[in-house]
Motif scaffolding. Structure first.
Motif, PDB file in Angstrom:
ATOM      1  N   HIS A 178      40.887  36.604  47.840  1.00 56.96           N
ATOM      2  CA  HIS A 178      40.919  35.159  48.062  1.00 56.96           C
ATOM      3  C   HIS A 178      40.297  34.747  49.388  1.00 56.96           C
ATOM      4  O   HIS A 178      39.942  33.574  49.570  1.00 56.96           O
ATOM      5  CB  HIS A 178      42.381  34.672  48.077  1.00 56.96           C
ATOM      6  N   TRP A 207      36.893  27.276  46.655  1.00 54.52           N
ATOM      7  CA  TRP A 207      37.868  28.355  46.514  1.00 54.52           C
ATOM      8  C   TRP A 207      38.005  28.819  45.062  1.00 54.52           C
ATOM      9  O   TRP A 207      37.912  30.020  44.774  1.00 54.52           O
ATOM     10  CB  TRP A 207      39.202  27.858  47.071  1.00 54.52           C
ATOM     11  N   VAL A 216      37.171  32.533  43.428  1.00 60.63           N
ATOM     12  CA  VAL A 216      38.146  33.400  42.776  1.00 60.63           C
ATOM     13  C   VAL A 216      37.683  33.756  41.370  1.00 60.63           C
ATOM     14  O   VAL A 216      37.862  34.901  40.910  1.00 60.63           O
ATOM     15  CB  VAL A 216      39.535  32.729  42.748  1.00 60.63           C
ATOM     16  N   THR A 220      46.632  29.572  40.384  1.00 61.34           N
ATOM     17  CA  THR A 220      45.969  29.292  41.652  1.00 61.34           C
ATOM     18  C   THR A 220      45.615  27.809  41.757  1.00 61.34           C
ATOM     19  O   THR A 220      45.814  27.177  42.804  1.00 61.34           O
ATOM     20  CB  THR A 220      44.695  30.144  41.801  1.00 61.34           C
TER      21      THR A 220
END
Length: 417
Positions: A102, A214, A218, A237
């Motif tokens: 991450h 982000w 991922v 997430t």
């Protein structure tokens, strides 16, 4: 303390750290029948719990404080609501491996690249009220700009940003509050719909794998190393990450501005000298951070502060209390930006689960406060207002923060009416 402790009452909500001063002195570890948790209040004990990941599991971090009613469970089942492990509630080697995967978007250089966009968002919101002479900093700025930044950071497509806004408040109430049955049912319905939405969102981002952010990162990591993240982890997430990336910054900024404006001499110093901003931010995070408590599960019988915690005992660490521990911070109830080492605070946690987004949060807070010092150094809190908080154990920031100023005195000529 067991008889009197109630994290949903006015004293705790107004200032958790200060409200726990008697507990730190007289009974630093105690069992709360109200919550069915062991409450830990002193700095050193909390730090050791964060460090001892073999004894204290993070698995209950996202558990509800108030159990769901049967009707609420039925609503969640209807929507297929089934979040799996997020980094915040995962233990062991798998947590370390996935946390590493991450990290790239959270690195300093990646966050620095976002600064022009953050400043654009912040100044755009200030533009809307700077000539008015009055504003609610929460409604007009801190509840709006951080979620926009969070969704940009996460890589949420612009057209989906509006659909995500209400969700963060719903999750805070659902996970950490004490909603009445009907409110719990309504919030669960909203969460269920958002869970369905996150599934569609993951699929949309998969079709644009080179997008910034982000979540795209991922998803690329899941393709690079099959089995590292499944669909459920990706949805989770998107679900938990939004609160982590937004709610904490919203609340921290509101708490910081309240503390600064209540300490006028300090506010004036920061307005006159931008070099003081980093110190002011760290002291704000210590004095009145946005995260009041974190939770752990004792996987075996252990002792904390001389008190035996049974195997299976649920532990609530009042991190805001640790930030007011006089053995670590001299004169802790004073807001003092000249304090040595204020960044020893526990607001971002400690150890293996320390907040990955701390750099982003600090940078956002710096832009917020910097822009307000430049454009509204003469503003003040509206006298007589009642500042209240959303009742919950863990996340806190003012619901409203009313400020006023004479717009004719705005230092930027273009900001004057």
């Amino acid at each position: 303390m067991a008889a009197s402790f109630d994290p949903f009452n006015a004293s705790y909500q107004q200032h958790p750290g200060i409200s726990m001063s008697e507990a730190r002195r007289e009974e630093p570890v105690f069992y709360s029948p109200v919550l069915d948790y062991w409450i830990v209040t002193q700095y050193d004990d909390i730090k050791e719990i964060f460090k001892d990941t073999d004894t204290f599991s993070a698995s209950i971090t996202l558990d509800q404080i108030t159990p769901s009613t049967e009707e609420t469970v039925a609503v969640l089942v209807q929507h297929g609501f089934n979040p799996g492990l997020a980094l915040v509630n995962e233990d062991g080697p798998s947590h370390q491996e996935r946390r590493k995967a991450h990290q790239e978007p959270f690195k300093g250089r990646e966050v620095e690249a976002l600064l022009p966009r953050i400043r654009e968002v912040v100044t755009g919101h200030i533009d809307k009220f700077v000539k008015n002479g009055r504003a609610d900093l929460m409604a007009d700025l801190f509840q709006e700009a951080p979620i926009t930044v969070a969704l940009i950071f996460m890589g949420i497509p612009d057209e989906d940003i509006a659909a995500c806004r209400q969700f963060t408040l719903d999750q805070t109430v659902f996970m950490y509050g004490r909603p009445a049955p009907e409110e719990q049912k309504q919030v669960a319905s909203n969460l269920g719909r958002y869970w369905e939405f996150t599934g569609q969102l993951v699929e949309k981002i998969r079709r644009n794998p080179d997008a910034p952010g982000w979540l795209p990162h991922v998803i690329r990591e899941s393709q690079r190393k099959p089995g590292l993240f499944g669909d459920n982890e990706l949805q989770t997430t998107a679900l938990a990450g939004l609160v982590a990336a937004h709610e904490t910054t919203t609340n921290a900024s509101g708490n910081a501005m309240r503390a600064l404006l209540e300490n006028r001499e300090t506010w004036d110093r920061v307005c006159a000298d931008p070099a003081l901003l980093p110190k002011a931010i760290e002291e704000s995070l210590r004095y009145d951070g946005s995260v009041a408590a974190w939770r752990r599960l004792a996987v075996k019988e252990t002792t904390v502060g001389g008190v035996t915690i049974p195997a299976g005992g649920r532990v609530m660490m009042i991190t805001s209390s640790a930030n007011h521990d006089g053995s670590v911070f001299e004169n802790p109830e004073k807001f003092d930006i000249d304090r040595p080492h204020p960044n020893r605070h526990m607001t971002f946690g400690f150890g293996a689960h320390a907040c990955m987004g701390a750099t982003l949060a600090r940078q956002e807070m710096r832009v917020f406060i910097e822009e307000l010092t430049n454009r509204l150094p003469h503003m003040s809190l509206v006298e007589g207002q009642e500042i209240t908080y959303l009742p919950n154990t863990s996340f806190r920031g003012p619901k409203n923060l009313l400020v006023e100023w004479d717009p004719r005195l705005n230092p930027v000529l273009a900001d004057r009416p």
